[in-house]
Design a protein around this motif. Structure first.
Motif, short mmCIF file in Angstrom:
data_model
loop_
_atom_site.label_atom_id
_atom_site.label_comp_id
_atom_site.label_asym_id
_atom_site.label_seq_id
_atom_site.Cartn_x
_atom_site.Cartn_y
_atom_site.Cartn_z
N ALA A 33 -7.11 13.74 -13.93
CA ALA A 33 -6.02 12.85 -13.56
C ALA A 33 -6.54 11.44 -13.25
CB ALA A 33 -5.30 13.39 -12.33
N LYS A 34 -5.66 10.50 -13.42
CA LYS A 34 -5.94 9.12 -13.04
C LYS A 34 -5.76 9.00 -11.52
CE LYS A 34 -4.36 4.41 -13.67
NZ LYS A 34 -3.80 3.46 -14.59
N VAL A 35 -6.52 8.11 -10.89
CA VAL A 35 -6.39 7.86 -9.46
C VAL A 35 -6.09 6.39 -9.23
CG1 VAL A 35 -7.55 7.90 -7.21
CG2 VAL A 35 -7.99 9.73 -8.86
N SER A 36 -5.08 6.14 -8.43
CA SER A 36 -4.81 4.81 -7.90
C SER A 36 -4.98 4.90 -6.39
CB SER A 36 -3.37 4.37 -8.21
OG SER A 36 -3.18 4.20 -9.59
N ILE A 37 -5.43 3.82 -5.79
CA ILE A 37 -5.66 3.81 -4.34
C ILE A 37 -4.80 2.72 -3.70
CG2 ILE A 37 -7.34 3.56 -2.48
CD1 ILE A 37 -9.54 4.23 -4.43
N ILE A 38 -4.23 3.07 -2.55
CA ILE A 38 -3.48 2.08 -1.78
C ILE A 38 -3.98 2.06 -0.34
CG2 ILE A 38 -1.64 3.76 -1.26
CD1 ILE A 38 0.33 1.33 -1.21
N HIS A 39 -4.07 0.86 0.17
CA HIS A 39 -4.28 0.66 1.61
C HIS A 39 -3.22 -0.33 2.06
CE1 HIS A 39 -5.94 0.05 5.54
NE2 HIS A 39 -5.99 -1.25 5.32
N VAL A 40 -2.52 0.03 3.11
CA VAL A 40 -1.45 -0.82 3.62
C VAL A 40 -1.88 -1.42 4.95
CG1 VAL A 40 0.98 -0.95 4.27
CG2 VAL A 40 0.25 0.67 2.49
N VAL A 41 -1.79 -2.73 5.02
CA VAL A 41 -2.08 -3.46 6.26
C VAL A 41 -0.73 -3.81 6.89
CG1 VAL A 41 -3.08 -5.55 7.26
CG2 VAL A 41 -4.22 -4.42 5.33
N GLU A 42 -0.55 -3.36 8.11
CA GLU A 42 0.69 -3.70 8.80
C GLU A 42 0.59 -5.14 9.30
OE1 GLU A 42 3.04 -0.80 11.09
OE2 GLU A 42 1.18 0.35 11.10
N ASP A 83 -8.44 -2.59 -10.92
CA ASP A 83 -7.04 -2.74 -11.32
C ASP A 83 -6.15 -1.64 -10.74
OD1 ASP A 83 -7.69 -4.98 -12.76
OD2 ASP A 83 -7.73 -3.95 -14.70
N ASP A 84 -6.76 -0.54 -10.34
CA ASP A 84 -6.00 0.59 -9.78
C ASP A 84 -6.06 0.63 -8.26
OD1 ASP A 84 -5.16 1.63 -12.30
OD2 ASP A 84 -7.19 2.40 -12.60
N CYS A 85 -6.53 -0.48 -7.65
CA CYS A 85 -6.58 -0.61 -6.20
C CYS A 85 -5.46 -1.53 -5.75
CB CYS A 85 -7.93 -1.19 -5.76
SG CYS A 85 -9.31 -0.11 -6.10
N HIS A 86 -4.76 -1.11 -4.72
CA HIS A 86 -3.60 -1.87 -4.25
C HIS A 86 -3.71 -2.10 -2.75
CE1 HIS A 86 -1.65 -1.04 -8.14
NE2 HIS A 86 -2.29 0.11 -8.03
N LEU A 87 -3.79 -3.36 -2.38
CA LEU A 87 -3.79 -3.76 -0.98
C LEU A 87 -2.43 -4.39 -0.72
CD1 LEU A 87 -5.36 -4.12 1.69
CD2 LEU A 87 -6.07 -6.35 0.83
N VAL A 88 -1.69 -3.81 0.21
CA VAL A 88 -0.31 -4.21 0.42
C VAL A 88 -0.08 -4.51 1.89
CG1 VAL A 88 2.10 -3.51 0.07
CG2 VAL A 88 0.34 -2.67 -1.48
N LEU A 89 0.75 -5.48 2.15
CA LEU A 89 1.15 -5.83 3.51
C LEU A 89 2.54 -5.24 3.75
CD1 LEU A 89 0.11 -7.60 5.89
CD2 LEU A 89 1.44 -9.48 4.94
N GLY A 90 2.68 -4.42 4.79
CA GLY A 90 3.99 -3.82 5.07
C GLY A 90 3.86 -2.57 5.90
N ARG A 91 4.91 -1.75 5.86
CA ARG A 91 4.93 -0.46 6.56
C ARG A 91 4.30 0.59 5.66
NH1 ARG A 91 6.14 -0.84 11.89
NH2 ARG A 91 8.00 -2.05 12.26
N PRO A 92 3.30 1.33 6.13
CA PRO A 92 2.60 2.27 5.26
C PRO A 92 3.50 3.24 4.50
CG PRO A 92 1.40 2.01 7.30
CD PRO A 92 2.70 1.28 7.47
N GLU A 93 4.39 3.94 5.19
CA GLU A 93 5.22 4.94 4.50
C GLU A 93 6.04 4.30 3.39
OE1 GLU A 93 5.48 4.17 7.76
OE2 GLU A 93 4.69 5.90 8.84
N THR A 94 6.65 3.19 3.68
CA THR A 94 7.50 2.51 2.71
C THR A 94 6.72 2.05 1.50
OG1 THR A 94 8.92 1.72 4.51
CG2 THR A 94 9.09 0.56 2.41
N GLU A 95 5.57 1.43 1.74
CA GLU A 95 4.77 0.88 0.64
C GLU A 95 4.13 1.98 -0.20
OE1 GLU A 95 5.08 -2.18 -0.19
OE2 GLU A 95 6.17 -2.71 1.63
N ILE A 96 3.73 3.09 0.43
CA ILE A 96 3.16 4.21 -0.32
C ILE A 96 4.22 4.83 -1.23
CG2 ILE A 96 2.19 6.54 -0.10
CD1 ILE A 96 0.80 5.45 2.53
#
Length: 146
Positions: A33-42, A83-96
């Motif tokens: 399987a392909k893997v994408s990674i997310i980390h959410v910063v509140e 390209d498969d790494c995602h750093l997002v600003l927001g609420r973790p549950e919502t962004e995931i």
């Protein structure tokens, strides 16, 4: 049950993240399987509210930069492209949930501390991901810091 094709790995960059990464990597190898990674910063404004009249923008920028470096380092150790790494600003549950839909993931892997008492009542990221996900969720049990 069909094989997983796209795993979304949600990490918090804590000391337990390598264990969660290892579990996702093992599943990815098993299912090819392909893997994408997310980390959410509140946003710091979520944490400290609007009661404190301070400008957190430079501190938030530094936090995002450090998080990006850690995220890319962890991704490299398990062979995930930038390209498969995602750093997002927001609420973790919502962004995931949002990214899971965007990338078409069929499994979300997230760490779980197995909270008790008030932490359980108020919820956790793993619990929020589980209850709003449109796909399977694997909560990897990690040690509690307390």
């Amino acid at each position: 049950m069909s094989d997983y094709k796209h795993i979304l790995l949600a990490i918090d960059l804590s000391d337990d993240s390598p264990l969660v990464c290892q579990r996702a990597q093992s599943l990815a190898k098993l299912y090819n399987a392909k893997v994408s990674i997310i980390h959410v910063v509140e946003p710091l404004s979520f944490t400290y509210g609007s009661d404190i009249p301070l400008d957190f923008s430079s501190l938030q920028d530094e936090l995002l930069l450090q998080s990006k470096n850690q995220l890319l380092s962890m991704a490299k150790t398990i062979g995930v492209d930038e390209d498969d790494c995602h750093l997002v600003l927001g609420r973790p549950e919502t962004e995931i949930h949002k990214l899971g839909i965007e990338v078409g993931s069929d499994l979300v892997v997230v760490g779980s501390h197995g909270r008790h008492g008030l932490a359980l009542i108020f919820g956790s990221t793993a619990n929020g991901v589980l209850h709003g996900a449109c796909c399977d969720v694997l909560a990897v049990r990690v040690k509690d810091g307390n």
